[in-house]
Design a protein around this motif. Structure first.
Motif, PDB file in Angstrom:
ATOM      1  N   ALA A 172       0.835  -1.201   0.000  1.00 35.86           N
ATOM      2  CA  ALA A 172       0.000   0.000   0.000  1.00 35.86           C
ATOM      3  C   ALA A 172       0.867   1.247   0.000  1.00 35.86           C
ATOM      4  O   ALA A 172       0.564   2.228  -0.697  1.00 35.86           O
ATOM      5  N   ALA A 173       1.946   1.233   0.749  1.00 39.59           N
ATOM      6  CA  ALA A 173       2.843   2.385   0.809  1.00 39.59           C
ATOM      7  C   ALA A 173       3.431   2.686  -0.569  1.00 39.59           C
ATOM      8  O   ALA A 173       3.508   3.854  -0.989  1.00 39.59           O
ATOM      9  N   ASP A 174       3.822   1.651  -1.294  1.00 46.14           N
ATOM     10  CA  ASP A 174       4.368   1.843  -2.639  1.00 46.14           C
ATOM     11  C   ASP A 174       3.326   2.443  -3.578  1.00 46.14           C
ATOM     12  O   ASP A 174       3.635   3.311  -4.403  1.00 46.14           O
ATOM     13  N   LEU A 175       2.076   1.966  -3.446  1.00 46.90           N
ATOM     14  CA  LEU A 175       0.987   2.498  -4.270  1.00 46.90           C
ATOM     15  C   LEU A 175       0.732   3.959  -3.925  1.00 46.90           C
ATOM     16  O   LEU A 175       0.543   4.803  -4.822  1.00 46.90           O
ATOM     17  N   PHE A 176       0.739   4.301  -2.648  1.00 49.36           N
ATOM     18  CA  PHE A 176       0.495   5.679  -2.219  1.00 49.36           C
ATOM     19  C   PHE A 176       1.538   6.632  -2.798  1.00 49.36           C
ATOM     20  O   PHE A 176       1.225   7.746  -3.218  1.00 49.36           O
ATOM     21  N   ARG A 178       3.205   6.310  -5.590  1.00 48.36           N
ATOM     22  CA  ARG A 178       2.950   6.505  -7.020  1.00 48.36           C
ATOM     23  C   ARG A 178       1.802   7.481  -7.242  1.00 48.36           C
ATOM     24  O   ARG A 178       1.872   8.344  -8.125  1.00 48.36           O
ATOM     25  N   VAL A 179       0.759   7.341  -6.433  1.00 46.09           N
ATOM     26  CA  VAL A 179      -0.418   8.189  -6.600  1.00 46.09           C
ATOM     27  C   VAL A 179      -0.109   9.633  -6.223  1.00 46.09           C
ATOM     28  O   VAL A 179      -0.488  10.577  -6.938  1.00 46.09           O
ATOM     29  N   ILE A 180       0.582   9.829  -5.103  1.00 49.11           N
ATOM     30  CA  ILE A 180       0.844  11.200  -4.649  1.00 49.11           C
ATOM     31  C   ILE A 180       1.757  11.921  -5.625  1.00 49.11           C
ATOM     32  O   ILE A 180       1.673  13.137  -5.793  1.00 49.11           O
ATOM     33  N   ASP A 181       2.629  11.183  -6.306  1.00 52.27           N
ATOM     34  CA  ASP A 181       3.502  11.798  -7.314  1.00 52.27           C
ATOM     35  C   ASP A 181       2.695  12.317  -8.503  1.00 52.27           C
ATOM     36  O   ASP A 181       3.116  13.272  -9.178  1.00 52.27           O
ATOM     37  N   ASN A 191      -6.417  16.581  -0.846  1.00 55.22           N
ATOM     38  CA  ASN A 191      -7.593  16.130  -0.113  1.00 55.22           C
ATOM     39  C   ASN A 191      -7.612  14.606  -0.061  1.00 55.22           C
ATOM     40  O   ASN A 191      -7.370  13.946  -1.068  1.00 55.22           O
ATOM     41  N   LEU A 192      -7.886  14.044   1.106  1.00 51.75           N
ATOM     42  CA  LEU A 192      -7.856  12.587   1.269  1.00 51.75           C
ATOM     43  C   LEU A 192      -8.887  11.909   0.384  1.00 51.75           C
ATOM     44  O   LEU A 192      -8.625  10.841  -0.183  1.00 51.75           O
ATOM     45  N   GLY A 193     -10.069  12.511   0.240  1.00 58.73           N
ATOM     46  CA  GLY A 193     -11.098  11.924  -0.617  1.00 58.73           C
ATOM     47  C   GLY A 193     -10.663  11.874  -2.074  1.00 58.73           C
ATOM     48  O   GLY A 193     -10.855  10.863  -2.764  1.00 58.73           O
ATOM     49  N   GLN A 198      -8.262   8.768  -6.753  1.00 60.01           N
ATOM     50  CA  GLN A 198      -7.150   8.569  -7.676  1.00 60.01           C
ATOM     51  C   GLN A 198      -6.549   7.171  -7.517  1.00 60.01           C
ATOM     52  O   GLN A 198      -6.134   6.546  -8.502  1.00 60.01           O
ATOM     53  N   ILE A 199      -6.536   6.672  -6.286  1.00 61.55           N
ATOM     54  CA  ILE A 199      -6.052   5.311  -6.044  1.00 61.55           C
ATOM     55  C   ILE A 199      -6.951   4.314  -6.773  1.00 61.55           C
ATOM     56  O   ILE A 199      -6.476   3.376  -7.420  1.00 61.55           O
ATOM     57  N   GLN A 200      -8.269   4.490  -6.669  1.00 62.35           N
ATOM     58  CA  GLN A 200      -9.210   3.593  -7.323  1.00 62.35           C
ATOM     59  C   GLN A 200      -9.046   3.641  -8.841  1.00 62.35           C
ATOM     60  O   GLN A 200      -9.184   2.622  -9.521  1.00 62.35           O
ATOM     61  N   ASN A 201      -8.750   4.824  -9.378  1.00 63.94           N
ATOM     62  CA  ASN A 201      -8.536   4.941 -10.825  1.00 63.94           C
ATOM     63  C   ASN A 201      -7.307   4.153 -11.264  1.00 63.94           C
ATOM     64  O   ASN A 201      -7.278   3.584 -12.358  1.00 63.94           O
ATOM     65  N   LEU A 202      -6.300   4.136 -10.401  1.00 66.37           N
ATOM     66  CA  LEU A 202      -5.057   3.460 -10.738  1.00 66.37           C
ATOM     67  C   LEU A 202      -5.111   1.970 -10.443  1.00 66.37           C
ATOM     68  O   LEU A 202      -4.548   1.151 -11.175  1.00 66.37           O
ATOM     69  N   SER A 203      -5.812   1.613  -9.370  1.00 62.83           N
ATOM     70  CA  SER A 203      -5.855   0.209  -8.935  1.00 62.83           C
ATOM     71  C   SER A 203      -7.278  -0.136  -8.522  1.00 62.83           C
ATOM     72  O   SER A 203      -7.718   0.198  -7.414  1.00 62.83           O
TER      73      SER A 203
END
Length: 265
Positions: A172-176, A178-181, A191-193, A198-203
């Protein structure tokens, strides 16, 4: 029509279950999860209920108002249930009455079906085990692991924010990261929401419960990667913690010049 495109009413969903590739133990958790998305207007299950493997479903059909579609295995190796499910799905799709489909199976054979439904602009929610091939998982708008719907995991999380993880939190940390970048902002705060979307769009199969947490915010905090701004009455924001300053490397000590030997007399 997308399941999120009609805010004036609850989205209508067609729930199609592959009894050969889904355990009856998930039934309660499955329909609780589907209720978060919309109304399960159609509930059908496909399989050979004379088979011992599908008997568990036969015992609970009435409790969840599921309509069984009996398919006898007349020929060894031929899956009549899958074919019937696909035919019914296409009939329901072309009726234009549904905002989304819930396909309950771990079988990659439904990858093309999921993709075809989404091509029509209708959302697909997949439900299957962790072993489900990535092709089917990514063909769905969202994919929920059925291990997270088992009674023992739901009960374990009721009294605590955390349960036994199905995957390593480091994933999860690795995914986070990538997303925050991808979410470039001037001050680094997001914003956390919006971050969750964006996480759902990617994974499509991301779920905090897979990593042992009920909420995304709890999982984010557990990684120790982010600063969290949680103002009272406001939206939660996060940003990556600044990297610790690198220690200055000490310059190598100068070697002292060799002492000159006294001249020979």
């Amino acid at each position: 029509m997308s399941a999120t495109a009609r805010p004036d009413r609850t989205p209508r969903l067609a729930v199609l279950i592959d009894a050969d590739n889904a355990s009856s133990k998930i039934a309660d958790g499955l329909f609780e999860e589907i209720a978060k998305i919309g109304e399960a207007s159609v509930r059908r299950i496909y399989g050979d209920f004379s088979n011992q493997r599908s008997k568990g479903w036969a015992d609970i059909l009435a409790r969840h108002a599921i309509i069984p579609q009996q398919q006898f295995a007349y020929t060894q190796g031929k899956n009549a249930s899958d074919i019937t499910l696909v035919i019914d799905a296409m009939d329901l799709l072309h009726s234009g009455r549904f905002d989304g489909f819930c396909l309950v199976s771990s079988d990659s054979d439904f990858t093309r079906l999921a993709a075809r439904i989404r091509e029509q602009g209708v959302d697909v929610y997949g439900f299957g085990e962790q072993k489900t091939p990535e092709s089917f998982r990514q063909a769905c708008r969202r994919f929920i692991y059925t291990e997270n719907l088992l009674p023992e995991r739901i009960t374990a999380g009721e009294d605590d924010a955390r349960s036994t993880p199905l995957a390593k939190p480091q994933e999860a940390a690795d995914l986070f990261k990538r997303v925050i970048d991808q979410m470039d902002t001037e001050d680094g705060w997001v914003n956390l929401g919006t971050f969750g979307k964006q996480i759902q769009n990617l994974s499509s199969d991301f779920d905090p419960r897979t990593y042992g947490y009920k909420k995304l915010s709890d999982l984010v905090r557990s990684t120790d990667l982010f600063e969290v701004d949680d103002p009272e009455g406001g939206s939660v924001r996060i940003r990556l913690k600044p990297r610790p300053a690198q220690r200055r490397r000490r310059a190598p000590a100068r070697r002292s010049s060799p002492r000159s030997k006294p001249a020979a007399s």
